[in-house]
Motif scaffolding. Structure first.
Motif, PDB file in Angstrom:
ATOM      1  N   ARG A  34       5.040  64.523  -3.187  1.00 43.43           N
ATOM      2  CA  ARG A  34       3.388  64.564  -3.075  1.00 43.43           C
ATOM      3  C   ARG A  34       2.644  64.524  -4.443  1.00 43.43           C
ATOM      4  O   ARG A  34       1.536  64.703  -4.442  1.00 43.43           O
ATOM      5  CB  ARG A  34       2.907  65.514  -2.147  1.00 43.43           C
ATOM      6  CG  ARG A  34       3.301  65.130  -0.396  1.00 43.43           C
ATOM      7  CD  ARG A  34       2.650  63.695  -0.270  1.00 43.43           C
ATOM      8  NE  ARG A  34       2.921  63.215   1.057  1.00 43.43           N
ATOM      9  CZ  ARG A  34       4.138  62.489   1.443  1.00 43.43           C
ATOM     10  NH1 ARG A  34       4.786  62.110   0.469  1.00 43.43           N
ATOM     11  NH2 ARG A  34       4.347  62.166   2.634  1.00 43.43           N
ATOM     12  N   HIS A  35       3.674  64.892  -5.406  1.00 44.95           N
ATOM     13  CA  HIS A  35       3.410  64.811  -6.872  1.00 44.95           C
ATOM     14  C   HIS A  35       3.876  63.645  -7.526  1.00 44.95           C
ATOM     15  O   HIS A  35       5.214  63.735  -7.305  1.00 44.95           O
ATOM     16  CB  HIS A  35       3.543  66.080  -7.520  1.00 44.95           C
ATOM     17  CG  HIS A  35       3.089  67.328  -6.624  1.00 44.95           C
ATOM     18  ND1 HIS A  35       1.784  67.604  -6.700  1.00 44.95           N
ATOM     19  CD2 HIS A  35       3.517  68.584  -6.341  1.00 44.95           C
ATOM     20  CE1 HIS A  35       1.525  68.704  -6.063  1.00 44.95           C
ATOM     21  NE2 HIS A  35       2.565  69.151  -5.776  1.00 44.95           N
ATOM     22  N   LEU A  36       3.452  62.961  -8.157  1.00 46.27           N
ATOM     23  CA  LEU A  36       3.608  61.801  -8.876  1.00 46.27           C
ATOM     24  C   LEU A  36       3.286  61.747 -10.256  1.00 46.27           C
ATOM     25  O   LEU A  36       2.168  62.063 -10.661  1.00 46.27           O
ATOM     26  CB  LEU A  36       3.234  60.562  -8.247  1.00 46.27           C
ATOM     27  CG  LEU A  36       3.802  60.472  -6.685  1.00 46.27           C
ATOM     28  CD1 LEU A  36       3.208  58.911  -6.019  1.00 46.27           C
ATOM     29  CD2 LEU A  36       5.131  60.438  -6.351  1.00 46.27           C
ATOM     30  N   ALA A  37       4.037  61.039 -11.236  1.00 44.23           N
ATOM     31  CA  ALA A  37       3.618  61.022 -12.442  1.00 44.23           C
ATOM     32  C   ALA A  37       4.016  59.506 -13.017  1.00 44.23           C
ATOM     33  O   ALA A  37       5.281  59.039 -12.483  1.00 44.23           O
ATOM     34  CB  ALA A  37       4.276  62.211 -13.310  1.00 44.23           C
ATOM     35  N   VAL A  55      -0.722  54.345 -10.629  1.00 47.37           N
ATOM     36  CA  VAL A  55      -2.017  55.297 -10.097  1.00 47.37           C
ATOM     37  C   VAL A  55      -2.780  54.634  -9.242  1.00 47.37           C
ATOM     38  O   VAL A  55      -3.260  55.542  -8.213  1.00 47.37           O
ATOM     39  CB  VAL A  55      -2.803  55.397 -11.640  1.00 47.37           C
ATOM     40  CG1 VAL A  55      -4.149  56.031 -11.579  1.00 47.37           C
ATOM     41  CG2 VAL A  55      -2.093  56.025 -12.860  1.00 47.37           C
ATOM     42  N   ALA A  56      -2.987  53.455  -9.148  1.00 47.49           N
ATOM     43  CA  ALA A  56      -4.018  52.908  -7.946  1.00 47.49           C
ATOM     44  C   ALA A  56      -3.087  53.088  -6.575  1.00 47.49           C
ATOM     45  O   ALA A  56      -3.936  53.244  -5.756  1.00 47.49           O
ATOM     46  CB  ALA A  56      -4.170  51.480  -8.259  1.00 47.49           C
ATOM     47  N   PRO A  94       3.445  68.737 -12.315  1.00 50.02           N
ATOM     48  CA  PRO A  94       3.562  69.599 -10.950  1.00 50.02           C
ATOM     49  C   PRO A  94       5.021  69.456 -10.459  1.00 50.02           C
ATOM     50  O   PRO A  94       5.611  68.561 -10.650  1.00 50.02           O
ATOM     51  CB  PRO A  94       2.799  69.137  -9.829  1.00 50.02           C
ATOM     52  CG  PRO A  94       2.088  67.933 -10.468  1.00 50.02           C
ATOM     53  CD  PRO A  94       2.160  68.096 -11.915  1.00 50.02           C
ATOM     54  N   GLU A  95       5.306  70.463  -9.619  1.00 51.62           N
ATOM     55  CA  GLU A  95       6.912  70.460  -9.273  1.00 51.62           C
ATOM     56  C   GLU A  95       6.978  70.633  -7.478  1.00 51.62           C
ATOM     57  O   GLU A  95       5.937  71.444  -7.008  1.00 51.62           O
ATOM     58  CB  GLU A  95       7.704  71.915  -9.727  1.00 51.62           C
ATOM     59  CG  GLU A  95       9.089  71.756  -9.108  1.00 51.62           C
ATOM     60  CD  GLU A  95       9.868  72.833  -9.912  1.00 51.62           C
ATOM     61  OE1 GLU A  95      10.728  73.356  -9.438  1.00 51.62           O
ATOM     62  OE2 GLU A  95       9.627  73.371 -10.899  1.00 51.62           O
ATOM     63  N   PRO A  96       7.670  69.821  -6.847  1.00 48.28           N
ATOM     64  CA  PRO A  96       8.640  68.834  -7.423  1.00 48.28           C
ATOM     65  C   PRO A  96       7.973  67.441  -7.543  1.00 48.28           C
ATOM     66  O   PRO A  96       6.868  67.436  -6.956  1.00 48.28           O
ATOM     67  CB  PRO A  96       9.591  68.847  -6.196  1.00 48.28           C
ATOM     68  CG  PRO A  96       8.972  69.038  -5.259  1.00 48.28           C
ATOM     69  CD  PRO A  96       8.017  69.958  -5.466  1.00 48.28           C
ATOM     70  N   CYS A  97       8.263  66.975  -8.525  1.00 44.16           N
ATOM     71  CA  CYS A  97       7.457  65.753  -9.020  1.00 44.16           C
ATOM     72  C   CYS A  97       8.276  64.433  -9.071  1.00 44.16           C
ATOM     73  O   CYS A  97       9.606  64.526  -9.633  1.00 44.16           O
ATOM     74  CB  CYS A  97       6.832  65.687 -10.405  1.00 44.16           C
ATOM     75  SG  CYS A  97       5.873  64.504 -10.969  1.00 44.16           S
ATOM     76  N   GLY A  98       7.896  63.263  -8.562  1.00 45.32           N
ATOM     77  CA  GLY A  98       8.540  62.101  -8.574  1.00 45.32           C
ATOM     78  C   GLY A  98       7.688  61.214  -9.841  1.00 45.32           C
ATOM     79  O   GLY A  98       6.631  60.974  -9.972  1.00 45.32           O
ATOM     80  N   LEU A  99       8.751  61.198 -10.934  1.00 48.81           N
ATOM     81  CA  LEU A  99       8.117  60.297 -12.289  1.00 48.81           C
ATOM     82  C   LEU A  99       8.748  59.140 -12.356  1.00 48.81           C
ATOM     83  O   LEU A  99       9.949  58.933 -12.377  1.00 48.81           O
ATOM     84  CB  LEU A  99       8.594  61.151 -13.248  1.00 48.81           C
ATOM     85  CG  LEU A  99       8.081  61.015 -14.603  1.00 48.81           C
ATOM     86  CD1 LEU A  99       7.721  62.068 -15.607  1.00 48.81           C
ATOM     87  CD2 LEU A  99       8.885  59.915 -15.414  1.00 48.81           C
ATOM     88  N   MET A 100       7.966  57.908 -12.546  1.00 47.01           N
ATOM     89  CA  MET A 100       8.303  56.853 -12.970  1.00 47.01           C
ATOM     90  C   MET A 100       8.133  56.194 -14.335  1.00 47.01           C
ATOM     91  O   MET A 100       7.174  56.832 -15.003  1.00 47.01           O
ATOM     92  CB  MET A 100       7.469  55.612 -12.001  1.00 47.01           C
ATOM     93  CG  MET A 100       7.856  54.144 -12.381  1.00 47.01           C
ATOM     94  SD  MET A 100       6.938  52.933 -11.476  1.00 47.01           S
ATOM     95  CE  MET A 100       7.343  51.351 -12.274  1.00 47.01           C
ATOM     96  N   ALA A 101       9.303  55.876 -14.795  1.00 52.54           N
ATOM     97  CA  ALA A 101       8.957  55.338 -16.268  1.00 52.54           C
ATOM     98  C   ALA A 101       8.845  53.848 -16.526  1.00 52.54           C
ATOM     99  O   ALA A 101       9.419  53.267 -15.539  1.00 52.54           O
ATOM    100  CB  ALA A 101      10.300  55.742 -17.128  1.00 52.54           C
TER     101      ALA A 101
END
Length: 212
Positions: A34-37, A55-56, A94-101
């Motif tokens: 529920r935290h994304l980056a 982001v959208a 924020p933690e835990p975070c799902g991050l897309m590069a």
């Protein structure tokens, strides 16, 4: 032929960045995040399109995704300076975070810098790349999961349109968007569920990449 769309009068072929971002967001949501980056790169138009779409898509489910963009070196910045700035950003997501590069090599840099930011992958930050380059994914520590673009179809489509142009057949200057094929997570070590069941990871985790 073009992938960056600099000339409006010629046809172009582009990965469907909106579909790539949607797939990534859904993937993280399915794993309980529920935290994304998003970590991007302002040098490339497609990276900016992926960022905006990510982001959208996150916003549609009420998530305010945090964003970091690597700055173009023509602005006078340097990688050591960007590296310090990126570490500070990683320290504060924020933690835990799902991050897309935005792309694979950037995802590998993120994984490396997470260690320096004391944000272990995947326990604190789970990382997902784009391109499905087997060498880059498997050499990452932990191995990287990745969105699979339809590169083969892009080649066939480009060849067909180029043949039409060289044969002096009329062809409309339209764009072709190619959706992703899925997510490669054979090992899945850089990503795991944000909310493991009974304190344990999925029983299939031994067959998954660790970044996600």
């Amino acid at each position: 032929m073009s992938a960056a769309r600099p000339l409006p009068a010629i046809p172009w072929i582009e990965t469907d960045d909106a579909a790539i971002a949607k797939l990534a967001v859904e993937y993280f949501l399915d794993k309980g995040f529920r935290h994304l980056a998003f970590c991007g790169d302002v040098v490339f138009n497609w990276a900016k399109w992926r960022r905006d779409a990510f982001v959208a898509e996150a916003g549609k489910v009420g998530i305010d995704a945090t964003v970091f963009d690597v700055v173009d070196e023509t602005t006078g910045t340097t990688w050591p300076r960007e590296r310090r700035r990126l570490i500070r950003w990683l320290e504060n997501v924020p933690e835990p975070c799902g991050l897309m590069a935005a792309y694979e090599s950037l995802a590998r840099r993120v994984i490396d810098l997470c260690r320096q930011a004391s944000r272990p992958v995947p326990d604190s930050i789970s990382v997902l790349g784009v391109d499905d380059d087997p060498l880059l994914c498997q050499l990452a520590t932990p191995p990287l999961s990745s969105v699979i673009p339809d590169a083969e179809e892009a080649g066939y489509t480009a060849a067909e349109q180029l043949d039409a142009i060289m044969s002096v057949r009329k062809i409309k200057p339209l764009g072709t968007f190619l959706p992703p094929l899925g997510i490669a997570n054979t090992f899945d070590f850089a990503i795991h569920d944000a909310q493991p069941t009974n304190g344990r990871s999925d029983s299939s985790s031994s067959n998954r990449r660790a970044s996600v």
